[in-house]
Scaffold this active site. Structure first.
Site, short mmCIF file in Angstrom:
data_model
loop_
_atom_site.label_atom_id
_atom_site.label_comp_id
_atom_site.label_asym_id
_atom_site.label_seq_id
_atom_site.Cartn_x
_atom_site.Cartn_y
_atom_site.Cartn_z
CG HIS A 25 -0.32 0.12 2.52
ND1 HIS A 25 -0.04 -0.98 3.29
CD2 HIS A 25 0.11 1.19 3.24
CE1 HIS A 25 0.53 -0.60 4.43
NE2 HIS A 25 0.63 0.72 4.42
CD GLU A 92 -1.81 3.21 6.15
OE1 GLU A 92 -1.56 3.98 7.11
OE2 GLU A 92 -1.06 2.27 5.83
CG ASN A 96 -2.33 11.78 12.33
OD1 ASN A 96 -2.02 10.74 12.87
ND2 ASN A 96 -1.71 12.24 11.26
CG HIS A 119 1.79 11.36 -9.39
ND1 HIS A 119 2.95 11.90 -9.89
CD2 HIS A 119 1.60 10.21 -10.09
CE1 HIS A 119 3.43 11.11 -10.84
NE2 HIS A 119 2.63 10.07 -10.98
CD GLU A 165 0.75 9.78 -14.29
OE1 GLU A 165 1.11 9.75 -15.47
OE2 GLU A 165 1.49 9.42 -13.34
#
Length: 177
Positions: A25, A92, A96, A119, A165
């Site tokens: 990830h 992911e 916070n 990106h 992108e």
């Protein structure tokens, strides 16, 4: 013989020590998970595969993916956690706690100075249809497919200002050298 990768100075042959390693990830910090989840699930059709909360450290992780049609995803949370961490190419989103109450964009997008992270990228089956979909959903464009030196490549921003992108793979065969 099968393709083993392009060779450049610094490229080293992998050893058996890294057999089985895969990129699982990429993580982006998000200010407001409700807005970020609405964006990625609505605009890019992703699904939340697993949410993990860490109360003591005051943050939550949201793992998003686009499972293939008919792909079996475990229902039980522990099994789904194992499944999540064994996949390729998940996104992911890390929240916070409390950042949703801060003013303005709070995370560096990686493209402002000093540049760093650039990106993430999505491949789509029809670039013009994707651009129309982005317009219909008020997605902020950095660059449309007919702008700039690199044609057939779109850049949009998510709700936290990160660049995405967007490409149509079969248009990129002649890209670069």
């Amino acid at each position: 013989m099968s393709f083993t990768g392009e060779q450049y100075p610094g490229v080293k042959a992998p050893t058996s020590d890294s057999d089985g390693f895969l990129l699982n990830h990429t993580m982006l910090r998000v200010k407001d998970p409700e807005k970020a989840l609405a964006f990625y699930t609505r605009v890019f059709g992703m699904r939340v595969m697993r949410r993990l909360d860490f109360e003591e450290m005051q943050f939550s992780l949201y793992f998003l993916a686009r499972p293939e049609a008919g792909e079996a995803v475990p229902e039980e949370s522990g099994e789904r956690t194992v499944w999540t961490f064994s996949q390729r190419g998940l996104l992911e989103l890390t929240h916070n706690w409390g950042t949703e109450n801060q003013e303005g964009r709070i995370y560096h997008d990686g493209n402002a100075e000093p540049q760093g992270f650039g990106h993430i990228c999505f491949s789509v089956p029809d670039l013009e249809a994707a651009e129309a979909w982005f317009d219909a959903n008020d997605v902020e464009f950095v660059k449309r497919s007919d702008q700039g030196k690199m044609k057939n490549v779109v850049f949009v921003k998510d709700v936290d200002g990160y660049w995405i992108e967007v490409v149509q793979a079969d248009r990129l065969a002649a890209l670069g050298d």
